[in-house]
Scaffold this active site. Sequence first.
Site, short mmCIF file in Angstrom:
data_model
loop_
_atom_site.label_atom_id
_atom_site.label_comp_id
_atom_site.label_asym_id
_atom_site.label_seq_id
_atom_site.Cartn_x
_atom_site.Cartn_y
_atom_site.Cartn_z
N THR A 1 27.27 33.02 -15.95
CA THR A 1 25.84 32.70 -15.93
C THR A 1 25.04 33.94 -15.54
OG1 THR A 1 26.02 31.85 -13.66
CG2 THR A 1 26.09 30.24 -15.43
N ARG B 1 28.91 22.46 -15.88
CA ARG B 1 28.86 21.36 -14.93
C ARG B 1 27.75 21.47 -13.89
NH1 ARG B 1 34.34 22.04 -16.03
NH2 ARG B 1 35.44 20.13 -16.62
N HIS C 1 42.03 28.25 -18.36
CA HIS C 1 41.54 27.21 -19.27
C HIS C 1 41.53 27.69 -20.71
CE1 HIS C 1 39.30 25.31 -15.57
NE2 HIS C 1 40.61 25.15 -15.53
#
Length: 253
Positions: free
Chosen positions: A15, A23, A110
Amino acid sequence: MTYKVAVLTGAGISTSAGIPDFRGPDGVWTKHPDQQSVYDIDLFLSDKQAREYSWRWQKESPVWGAKPGVAHKALVKLEKAGMLSLLATQNFDALHEKAGNSPDVIVNLHGTIGTSHCMRCHHKYDTADIMNNLDNEPDPHCHRALPYQGGQTCNGLIKTDVVYFGENLPDGAMERSMQAVAQADEFWVIGSTLEVYPAASLAPIAAQAGVPVTIMNMGRTQYDSIAKRLISEPIQDALPRLVDETIAAHQGE
């Protein structure tokens, strides 16, 4: 002995480079929970329309065109100093690879959007090649000739190497991360809320091994109490400074 820093990165580091998280309060899935289906493996396998939507969504998502920021580049500097023993990441945006960190230290817990594979023959693809051809083939299938089947085209489904809901983490990813964390001189958590398991368990594993924990995150985490150092400044400012301080203090050890 080289001073070793193990690092876990989460959405916060990306970000800071302009990618919305999933989330958080303004996250993609918080505002549009239906879009979680983009990464639903059962839907992907069973529904051609869902596959086409998933591919298109991923191509048009900020994740695909993102560029690494100063925080990502700071971790490259730490690796070049010979001090980064692990860069485990919960992000699948491939920004650590784009920044210049090596596969020797990166563990994509992930998965990663940077590569893809055939779900039938396991042939590897560069996702950029698939994205470039998506207008011609919106539901990508494997075109590899199978030598053991007389050169017949495989035709298996292709998916990105992102871990979809319903899939297991990559083989050995957590085991490798746990080992590196327990053997490090420091463990840094950068931009993770430490809510998603099993990645979040790396913090208590470090603490139990006597490894000092630094948590750099704009919000509180459930493991703040075990951290030796808490940093709540913007990551793009705080991480380059922490890297420079660490290199100055420990280079050559």
